[in-house]
Write a protein that holds these residues in place. Structure first.
Motif, short mmCIF file in Angstrom:
data_model
loop_
_atom_site.label_atom_id
_atom_site.label_comp_id
_atom_site.label_asym_id
_atom_site.label_seq_id
_atom_site.Cartn_x
_atom_site.Cartn_y
_atom_site.Cartn_z
N LEU A 180 -25.06 -17.39 -43.29
CA LEU A 180 -23.99 -18.39 -43.38
C LEU A 180 -24.43 -19.70 -42.73
N LEU A 181 -25.08 -19.60 -41.59
CA LEU A 181 -25.56 -20.81 -40.91
C LEU A 181 -26.63 -21.51 -41.75
N ALA A 182 -27.49 -20.73 -42.37
CA ALA A 182 -28.52 -21.31 -43.24
C ALA A 182 -27.89 -21.96 -44.47
N LEU A 183 -26.83 -21.36 -44.98
CA LEU A 183 -26.13 -21.93 -46.14
C LEU A 183 -25.55 -23.30 -45.79
N LYS A 184 -24.99 -23.42 -44.60
CA LYS A 184 -24.43 -24.71 -44.16
C LYS A 184 -25.52 -25.78 -44.14
N GLN A 185 -26.71 -25.40 -43.71
CA GLN A 185 -27.82 -26.37 -43.67
C GLN A 185 -28.28 -26.73 -45.08
N ARG A 186 -28.32 -25.72 -45.96
CA ARG A 186 -28.83 -25.92 -47.32
C ARG A 186 -27.89 -26.81 -48.14
N PHE A 187 -26.60 -26.68 -47.88
CA PHE A 187 -25.61 -27.51 -48.61
C PHE A 187 -24.86 -28.39 -47.61
N ALA A 188 -25.62 -29.13 -46.84
CA ALA A 188 -25.03 -29.95 -45.76
C ALA A 188 -24.09 -31.02 -46.30
N ASP A 189 -24.27 -31.43 -47.55
CA ASP A 189 -23.43 -32.49 -48.12
C ASP A 189 -22.29 -31.96 -48.97
N GLU A 190 -22.06 -30.66 -48.94
CA GLU A 190 -20.99 -30.07 -49.74
C GLU A 190 -19.84 -29.67 -48.81
N PRO A 191 -18.76 -30.47 -48.79
CA PRO A 191 -17.65 -30.20 -47.86
C PRO A 191 -17.05 -28.81 -48.01
N TYR A 192 -16.93 -28.32 -49.27
CA TYR A 192 -16.28 -27.01 -49.41
C TYR A 192 -17.14 -25.91 -48.82
N ILE A 193 -18.47 -26.00 -49.03
CA ILE A 193 -19.36 -24.99 -48.44
C ILE A 193 -19.24 -25.01 -46.91
N GLN A 194 -19.18 -26.20 -46.34
CA GLN A 194 -19.03 -26.29 -44.88
C GLN A 194 -17.73 -25.61 -44.44
N PHE A 195 -16.65 -25.92 -45.14
CA PHE A 195 -15.34 -25.33 -44.79
C PHE A 195 -15.36 -23.81 -44.95
N ALA A 196 -15.83 -23.35 -46.10
CA ALA A 196 -15.79 -21.91 -46.38
C ALA A 196 -16.71 -21.13 -45.44
N ALA A 197 -17.89 -21.68 -45.18
CA ALA A 197 -18.82 -20.99 -44.27
C ALA A 197 -18.26 -20.95 -42.85
N ASP A 198 -17.67 -22.06 -42.41
CA ASP A 198 -17.06 -22.07 -41.07
C ASP A 198 -15.93 -21.06 -40.98
N LEU A 199 -15.12 -20.98 -42.05
CA LEU A 199 -14.01 -20.02 -42.06
C LEU A 199 -14.54 -18.60 -42.03
N ALA A 200 -15.60 -18.34 -42.79
CA ALA A 200 -16.19 -17.00 -42.80
C ALA A 200 -16.74 -16.64 -41.42
N LEU A 201 -17.43 -17.60 -40.80
CA LEU A 201 -17.98 -17.35 -39.46
C LEU A 201 -16.85 -17.07 -38.46
N LYS A 202 -15.76 -17.81 -38.59
CA LYS A 202 -14.62 -17.61 -37.69
C LYS A 202 -14.02 -16.23 -37.88
N ARG A 203 -13.85 -15.83 -39.13
CA ARG A 203 -13.25 -14.52 -39.40
C ARG A 203 -14.15 -13.40 -38.90
N ILE A 204 -15.46 -13.56 -39.11
CA ILE A 204 -16.39 -12.52 -38.65
C ILE A 204 -16.37 -12.41 -37.13
N SER A 205 -16.34 -13.55 -36.45
CA SER A 205 -16.32 -13.53 -34.98
C SER A 205 -15.03 -12.91 -34.45
N ALA A 206 -13.93 -13.13 -35.20
CA ALA A 206 -12.64 -12.58 -34.78
C ALA A 206 -12.56 -11.06 -35.03
N GLY A 207 -13.51 -10.58 -35.83
CA GLY A 207 -13.53 -9.13 -36.13
C GLY A 207 -12.46 -8.77 -37.13
#
Length: 207
Positions: A180-207
């Motif tokens: 997910l972190l690599a995806l954010k770097q690969r699509f750094a200019d895509e706002p939706y990817i940034q949002f969705a990846a951050d949301l996924a990371l948040k959900r995973i961290s929350a368990g």
């Protein structure tokens, strides 16, 4: 269009079934001009695994939605390689109802669909890859997370990755974080990817 894998034999009164109910009779009825005859034939052919090719061929030309629904159910019940191949071809259909019904059918066959998933996720058509990710949404198979990680790591199409990252936010584990972190770097200019990846990371961290 609900599809439930069951091996219960369908029932009907004899007068609803005009032709012999053996395999040759049912294959003849599957091409009948009367949709009711085709529907009963498609239903009864679920008891004959050797009819999967005929059902797939009929699926490609069938115009009556109720017959199509029964064919898909019978192919799900049979679930052999020919049946699954026929279902995967529906992902290329312009008919959204047929495509969505095939996706639902494939979700009922996790073990049978699994060998096809690798090639579907690498299909040249990005729409087919997106529909394959849709299949993963409810495909209860232990490789789902691995497939999704591979998609967001390797697929070059932003819409395919966006579909995969949305699902990864629901089913992903700590193993998905580096991808997910690599995806954010690969699509750094895509706002939706940034949002969705951050949301996924948040959900995973929350368990």
């Amino acid at each position: 269009m609900g599809l439930k894998k069951s091996h219960d034999a369908p029932t009907a009164s004899e007068d609803e079934r005009r032709l012999p109910r053996d395999l040759p009779g049912l294959l003849t009825a599957l091409a009948d001009d009367d949709p009711l005859a085709r529907r009963w034939a498609a239903r009864d052919l679920a008891q004959y695994p050797e009819s999967s090719r005929a059902l797939v061929e009929r699926l490609s030309i069938e115009t009556e939605p109720s017959v199509t629904a029964v064919i898909l159910t019978s192919l799900t019940l049979i679930g052999d390689e020919i049946a699954v191949a026929g279902l995967t071809e529906c992902l290329r259909s312009e008919d959204a109802m047929l495509r969505n019904a095939a996706i639902e059918a494939m979700k009922q066959l996790p073990d049978e669909v699994a060998p096809w998933m690798g090639r579907l996720l690498e299909d040249l058509d990005p729409d087919v890859r997106i529909f394959a990710v849709d299949v993963l949404e409810s495909l209860r198979h232990p490789q789902v997370e691995d497939w999704l990680i591979r998609v967001i790591t390797q697929d070059a199409h932003v819409n395919v990755c966006a579909t995969a990252v949305d699902l990864l936010g629901e089913v992903g584990s700590e193993r998905a974080k580096p991808a997910l972190l690599a995806l954010k770097q690969r699509f750094a200019d895509e706002p939706y990817i940034q949002f969705a990846a951050d949301l996924a990371l948040k959900r995973i961290s929350a368990g």
